[in-house]
Write a protein that holds these residues in place. Structure first.
Motif, PDB file in Angstrom:
ATOM      1  N   SER A  34       0.824  -1.208   0.000  1.00 26.93           N
ATOM      2  CA  SER A  34       0.000   0.000   0.000  1.00 26.93           C
ATOM      3  C   SER A  34       0.858   1.259   0.000  1.00 26.93           C
ATOM      4  O   SER A  34       2.001   1.262   0.471  1.00 26.93           O
ATOM      5  N   MET A  50      -3.411   4.206  -2.064  1.00 22.55           N
ATOM      6  CA  MET A  50      -3.687   3.108  -2.972  1.00 22.55           C
ATOM      7  C   MET A  50      -3.541   1.818  -2.175  1.00 22.55           C
ATOM      8  O   MET A  50      -2.495   1.563  -1.574  1.00 22.55           O
ATOM      9  N   PRO A  52      -3.306  -2.288  -1.532  1.00 27.10           N
ATOM     10  CA  PRO A  52      -2.700  -3.410  -2.250  1.00 27.10           C
ATOM     11  C   PRO A  52      -3.784  -4.319  -2.839  1.00 27.10           C
ATOM     12  O   PRO A  52      -4.925  -4.311  -2.348  1.00 27.10           O
ATOM     13  N   CYS A  54      -0.776  -3.435  -5.627  1.00 26.90           N
ATOM     14  CA  CYS A  54      -0.491  -2.393  -6.603  1.00 26.90           C
ATOM     15  C   CYS A  54       1.011  -2.391  -6.883  1.00 26.90           C
ATOM     16  O   CYS A  54       1.790  -3.022  -6.181  1.00 26.90           O
ATOM     17  N   THR A  55       1.409  -1.678  -7.931  1.00 25.87           N
ATOM     18  CA  THR A  55       2.825  -1.579  -8.281  1.00 25.87           C
ATOM     19  C   THR A  55       3.245  -0.116  -8.258  1.00 25.87           C
ATOM     20  O   THR A  55       2.441   0.775  -8.554  1.00 25.87           O
ATOM     21  N   VAL A  70       1.787   4.930  -9.257  1.00 32.44           N
ATOM     22  CA  VAL A  70       1.257   3.791  -8.511  1.00 32.44           C
ATOM     23  C   VAL A  70       0.027   3.279  -9.258  1.00 32.44           C
ATOM     24  O   VAL A  70      -0.923   4.029  -9.488  1.00 32.44           O
ATOM     25  N   THR A  71       0.042   2.005  -9.625  1.00 36.69           N
ATOM     26  CA  THR A  71      -1.028   1.429 -10.433  1.00 36.69           C
ATOM     27  C   THR A  71      -1.660   0.253  -9.702  1.00 36.69           C
ATOM     28  O   THR A  71      -0.951  -0.651  -9.234  1.00 36.69           O
ATOM     29  N   ALA A  72      -2.971   0.260  -9.609  1.00 32.08           N
ATOM     30  CA  ALA A  72      -3.689  -0.848  -8.973  1.00 32.08           C
ATOM     31  C   ALA A  72      -3.628  -2.076  -9.880  1.00 32.08           C
ATOM     32  O   ALA A  72      -3.719  -1.965 -11.110  1.00 32.08           O
ATOM     33  N   THR A  73      -3.480  -3.239  -9.270  1.00 30.56           N
ATOM     34  CA  THR A  73      -3.353  -4.479 -10.046  1.00 30.56           C
ATOM     35  C   THR A  73      -4.690  -4.928 -10.622  1.00 30.56           C
ATOM     36  O   THR A  73      -4.745  -5.429 -11.745  1.00 30.56           O
ATOM     37  N   ASP A  77      -7.198   2.134 -11.683  1.00 29.68           N
ATOM     38  CA  ASP A  77      -6.892   3.261 -10.799  1.00 29.68           C
ATOM     39  C   ASP A  77      -5.385   3.542 -10.777  1.00 29.68           C
ATOM     40  O   ASP A  77      -4.568   2.609 -10.731  1.00 29.68           O
ATOM     41  N   THR A  78      -5.032   4.815 -10.819  1.00 24.92           N
ATOM     42  CA  THR A  78      -3.629   5.216 -10.749  1.00 24.92           C
ATOM     43  C   THR A  78      -3.458   6.381  -9.782  1.00 24.92           C
ATOM     44  O   THR A  78      -4.363   7.209  -9.609  1.00 24.92           O
TER      45      THR A  78
END
Length: 228
Positions: A34, A50, A52, A54-55, A70-73, A77-78
């Motif tokens: 997170s 964000m 988890p 996420c990357t 930060v990108t949601a898996t 959402d970014t």
């Protein structure tokens, strides 16, 4: 955990859009994946975050500023963080957390309600105490008269953070097909006292509230021997 204090601008895009203009903030990157953005105010709640999984990709923006993307898996959402200046950057290994140790009254409430779940709702029966999820244990997992799963979170004093906690549990539990075979898992927020704001939030999220009489559960409040 990595903690960065920086002058930054933050933009969130997804189910809604949100913008934080340039200011000094605390950025937290936790080992669970997170990312949270805090200011020096607003109590415990981050300004944006964000969850988890996420990357996080660190690079440079077109104008040469440090950029975290930060990108949601599991969604589109970014969270885009543009950093003008880093004032502090440190990482710490916090180790394994033993979890929240409940006070005596709260622990005893859980034990008593596990023995008498029907005091929370007619027909409610206990399935298991401390039902484990990926983010912690649900106090009581129960089943109602229709066979639907019911998650119960117990507090001595019911505040907004407890509603948020139960909401996170319900999000996870409702992904389990074994629990949702007859319908979605619903929640009950049980406490000796529930703050008005917490009750409003719980109602908005479809969570039932139950006031608990501790003395009555302990058998100290005998209705037959009361004058009024």
């Amino acid at each position: 955990m990595r903690i960065v204090v920086a002058r930054c601008q933050v933009d969130y895009a997804g189910r809604l859009s949100a913008h934080l203009p340039l200011a000094t903030r605390v950025l937290m990157l936790k080992s669970d994946g997170s990312v949270l953005i805090h200011s020096d105010g607003g109590s415990y709640k981050p300004l944006n975050w964000m969850s988890p999984p996420c990357t996080v990709r660190e690079g440079l923006s077109e104008d040469g500023r440090a950029e975290w993307l930060v990108t949601a898996t599991k969604s589109d959402d970014t969270l885009r963080i543009l950093i003008d200046e880093v004032l502090h950057d440190t990482s710490h290994d916090l180790g394994v957390d033993p979890g929240l140790q409940k006070d005596g009254v709260e622990k005893h409430l859980q034990e008593l309600l596990a023995e008498h779940p029907a005091t929370l709702a007619d027909g409610l029966t206990l399935v298991r105490r401390e039902y484990m999820t990926a983010i912690g244990p649900v106090d009581l997992m129960c089943r109602d008269a229709d066979g639907l799963s019911v998650a119960v979170e117990i507090k001595r004093r019911g505040e907004i953070d407890g509603v948020e906690q139960l909401t996170r549990y319900l999000e996870l539990l409702n992904r389990d097909p074994l629990l949702t075979s007859r319908g979605p898992v619903r929640g009950i927020y049980a406490a000796q006292e529930i703050k008005p704001q917490a009750r409003v939030l719980a109602t908005d999220r479809g969570i039932a509230c139950a006031l608990v009489d501790y003395d009555a559960l302990r058998g100290m409040d005998d209705a037959e021997h009361r004058l009024f």
